[in-house]
Design a protein around this motif. Structure first.
Motif, mmCIF file in Angstrom:
data_model
loop_
_atom_site.group_PDB
_atom_site.id
_atom_site.type_symbol
_atom_site.label_atom_id
_atom_site.label_comp_id
_atom_site.label_asym_id
_atom_site.label_seq_id
_atom_site.Cartn_x
_atom_site.Cartn_y
_atom_site.Cartn_z
ATOM 1 N N GLU A 119 0.812 -1.211 0.000
ATOM 2 C CA GLU A 119 0.000 0.000 0.000
ATOM 3 C C GLU A 119 0.846 1.263 0.000
ATOM 4 O O GLU A 119 0.496 2.242 -0.635
ATOM 5 N N SER A 120 1.976 1.249 0.697
ATOM 6 C CA SER A 120 2.793 2.453 0.782
ATOM 7 C C SER A 120 3.507 2.762 -0.533
ATOM 8 O O SER A 120 4.066 3.836 -0.690
ATOM 9 N N GLU A 121 3.489 1.828 -1.488
ATOM 10 C CA GLU A 121 4.115 2.069 -2.784
ATOM 11 C C GLU A 121 3.261 2.967 -3.677
ATOM 12 O O GLU A 121 3.770 3.533 -4.628
ATOM 13 N N VAL A 122 1.995 3.086 -3.375
ATOM 14 C CA VAL A 122 1.123 3.955 -4.159
ATOM 15 C C VAL A 122 1.413 5.395 -3.732
ATOM 16 O O VAL A 122 1.407 5.713 -2.544
ATOM 17 N N PRO A 123 1.683 6.284 -4.688
ATOM 18 C CA PRO A 123 1.955 7.676 -4.318
ATOM 19 C C PRO A 123 0.777 8.298 -3.568
ATOM 20 O O PRO A 123 -0.384 8.041 -3.891
ATOM 21 N N LEU A 124 1.098 9.100 -2.584
ATOM 22 C CA LEU A 124 0.080 9.760 -1.775
ATOM 23 C C LEU A 124 -0.874 10.576 -2.643
ATOM 24 O O LEU A 124 -2.091 10.549 -2.437
ATOM 25 N N ALA A 125 -0.342 11.265 -3.631
ATOM 26 C CA ALA A 125 -1.185 12.085 -4.519
ATOM 27 C C ALA A 125 -2.203 11.225 -5.266
ATOM 28 O O ALA A 125 -3.331 11.668 -5.509
ATOM 29 N N THR A 126 -1.836 10.002 -5.619
ATOM 30 C CA THR A 126 -2.765 9.104 -6.314
ATOM 31 C C THR A 126 -3.937 8.740 -5.413
ATOM 32 O O THR A 126 -5.092 8.734 -5.851
ATOM 33 N N ILE A 127 -3.652 8.464 -4.155
ATOM 34 C CA ILE A 127 -4.714 8.128 -3.205
ATOM 35 C C ILE A 127 -5.630 9.332 -2.997
ATOM 36 O O ILE A 127 -6.854 9.198 -3.008
ATOM 37 N N GLU A 128 -5.035 10.516 -2.836
ATOM 38 C CA GLU A 128 -5.837 11.725 -2.635
ATOM 39 C C GLU A 128 -6.703 12.032 -3.856
ATOM 40 O O GLU A 128 -7.884 12.375 -3.709
ATOM 41 N N ASP A 129 -6.136 11.889 -5.052
ATOM 42 C CA ASP A 129 -6.907 12.127 -6.278
ATOM 43 C C ASP A 129 -8.050 11.128 -6.420
ATOM 44 O O ASP A 129 -9.165 11.486 -6.796
ATOM 45 N N ALA A 130 -7.766 9.873 -6.122
ATOM 46 C CA ALA A 130 -8.806 8.844 -6.212
ATOM 47 C C ALA A 130 -9.924 9.118 -5.208
ATOM 48 O O ALA A 130 -11.103 8.965 -5.529
ATOM 49 N N LEU A 131 -9.551 9.547 -4.007
ATOM 50 C CA LEU A 131 -10.552 9.849 -2.990
ATOM 51 C C LEU A 131 -11.453 11.001 -3.434
ATOM 52 O O LEU A 131 -12.678 10.919 -3.312
#
Length: 91
Positions: A21-33
């Motif tokens: 999970e930590s391999e996914v960039p933080l910005a990707t998670i925020e954008d998806a959210l």
């Protein structure tokens, strides 16, 4: 078994196990959210609610996510809200 973490569209999900999970960039998670929240307001569904919950969990668990405490508490409250919403939708 891998679990869905963030959904980018109805046909496109990132399938990752907890170790990666930590391999996914933080910005990707925020954008998806952001994307999921907007989609949910237009067409609520159980699938979207669960994806929002999973995205919030991934965001809070991400090692690079270090907001000020008041903001972190707000995200935790959002997570509690979406967990309860998912429970209501599955009952």
């Amino acid at each position: 078994m891998p679990k869905p973490m963030v959904a980018l569209s109805s046909n496109d999900r990132l399938w990752l196990d907890e170790a990666r999970e930590s391999e996914v960039p933080l910005a990707t998670i925020e954008d998806a959210l952001r994307f999921l929240l907007i989609r949910y307001t237009r067409a609520p569904s159980r699938w979207l609610a669960e994806a929002i919950r999973e995205s919030l969990e991934a965001l809070l668990a991400h090692p690079e996510f270090r907001p000020p405490w008041p903001e972190r508490c707000a995200y935790r409250q959002l997570l509690m809200h979406w967990r309860s919403r998912c429970l209501c939708l599955t009952s």
